[in-house]
Design an enzyme around this catalytic site. Structure first.
Site, mmCIF file in Angstrom:
data_model
loop_
_atom_site.group_PDB
_atom_site.id
_atom_site.type_symbol
_atom_site.label_atom_id
_atom_site.label_comp_id
_atom_site.label_asym_id
_atom_site.label_seq_id
_atom_site.Cartn_x
_atom_site.Cartn_y
_atom_site.Cartn_z
ATOM 1 N N SER A 1 12.729 -3.465 -0.853
ATOM 2 C CA SER A 1 13.109 -2.089 -1.192
ATOM 3 C C SER A 1 13.840 -2.036 -2.528
ATOM 4 O O SER A 1 14.494 -2.987 -2.942
ATOM 5 C CB SER A 1 14.002 -1.496 -0.103
ATOM 6 O OG SER A 1 13.373 -1.551 1.144
HETATM 7 N N1 SAH Z 1 14.128 -4.325 4.625
HETATM 8 C C1 SAH Z 1 13.122 -4.906 3.791
HETATM 9 C C2 SAH Z 1 12.050 -3.904 3.391
HETATM 10 C C3 SAH Z 1 10.763 -4.371 3.922
HETATM 11 S S1 SAH Z 1 9.387 -3.291 3.808
HETATM 12 C C4 SAH Z 1 13.711 -5.559 2.574
HETATM 13 O O1 SAH Z 1 14.902 -5.355 2.302
HETATM 14 O O2 SAH Z 1 13.011 -6.300 1.889
HETATM 15 C C5 SAH Z 1 9.119 -2.974 5.536
HETATM 16 C C6 SAH Z 1 8.825 -4.152 6.425
HETATM 17 O O3 SAH Z 1 8.599 -3.626 7.724
HETATM 18 C C7 SAH Z 1 7.600 -4.965 6.057
HETATM 19 O O4 SAH Z 1 7.953 -6.311 5.900
HETATM 20 C C8 SAH Z 1 6.664 -4.775 7.263
HETATM 21 O O5 SAH Z 1 5.911 -5.930 7.582
HETATM 22 C C9 SAH Z 1 7.663 -4.453 8.365
HETATM 23 N N2 SAH Z 1 7.094 -3.748 9.505
HETATM 24 C C10 SAH Z 1 6.128 -2.791 9.519
HETATM 25 N N3 SAH Z 1 5.875 -2.400 10.767
HETATM 26 C C11 SAH Z 1 6.693 -3.113 11.597
HETATM 27 C C12 SAH Z 1 6.893 -3.168 13.013
HETATM 28 N N4 SAH Z 1 6.191 -2.409 13.856
HETATM 29 N N5 SAH Z 1 7.826 -4.025 13.485
HETATM 30 C C13 SAH Z 1 8.550 -4.812 12.655
HETATM 31 N N6 SAH Z 1 8.400 -4.817 11.306
HETATM 32 C C14 SAH Z 1 7.484 -3.974 10.787
#
Ligand code: SAH
Length: 219
Positions: A68
């Protein structure tokens, strides 16, 4: 060399400039700014991207996901701290950066990621950096992390199509869930508060995140 200290574009000075920019863009909680000045964002991405780590932009990580944007992390964290949570569940570990920032500010962070490869990479980072109060596991975030429940607060870092009511059972009474809800065209950051007979929700802001997807990927 990819160390926590960093050099050049990954140095503390570069990180401090990011903090100045976050301040200019309206982040005022000094606890959040201090945490973001400490956590080495450049170690939460591939080395090839590290020179861009302190730009205020989302960057690609593996598996088509993103780390993010710093401003988004700062804003979400500011909102989170308003509720003075001690124990947090994060859905969507991704790079682990948001979890690491939260770990600087609360007692314990439990984070669920659906892509096992990302989970393992993030876990290695937490261990290497000594972030002992941040844990991650592979799972479908909509199942939460029941063994560690209840949580004071749940934060989602991907957009859900609708409020994931299944997670309410893992929140403490009056606990808060903070997550983007919507589709690829329009999303809002929603605050959901658990009440004795259900929940109340409030729209906080228009936002844009990658979508939540169902099921786990192990490879
Ligand atoms: N908090 C993260 C942002 C990641 S983007 C950071 O600081 O880097 C969102 C993430 O959510 C992705 O890695 C994606 O794989 C995950 N995601 C999407 N759907 C999901 C689900 N149902 N359960 C767990 N993770 C999920």
């Amino acid at each position: 060399m990819n160390s926590a200290l960093g050099i050049g574009m990954t140095s503390q000075r570069t990180r401090n400039r990011m903090i100045d920019r976050l301040r200019d863009k309206g982040i005022i909680d000094e606890r959040v700014l201090a945490a973001m000045a400490i956590v080495p964002r450049h170690l939460f991405m591939d080395e090839a991207m590290a020179h861009r780590a302190y730009e205020d932009t989302a960057l690609p990580i593996k598996h088509g996901q993103t780390i993010s944007q710093p401003w988004v992390v700062a804003k979400m964290t500011e909102i989170v701290l308003q509720y003075q949570p001690k124990k947090i569940l994060e859905i969507g570990t991704g790079s682990g950066y948001q979890a690491a920032i939260l770990g600087q500010l609360v007692d314990a962070v439990f984070s669920v990621e659906r892509i096992d490869n990302l989970t393992r990479t993030a876990r290695r980072r937490f261990v290497k950096l000594g972030y002992r109060n941040v844990r991650t596991k592979t799972g479908d975030g909509f199942d939460g992390w029941a063994n560690e429940a209840p949580y004071d607060l749940i934060i989602g870092t991907a957009a859900a199509e609708k409020i994931p009511e299944s997670l309410l059972s893992q929140l403490k009474p009056s606990g808060v869930m903070l997550l983007p809800v919507g589709d690829s065209n329009s999303q809002n950051l929603i605050k959901v508060t658990k009440t004795f007979d259900g929940y109340e929700s409030e729209i906080l802001d228009a936002v844009m995140f990658v979508p939540f997807l169902q099921g786990t990927i192990r490879k």
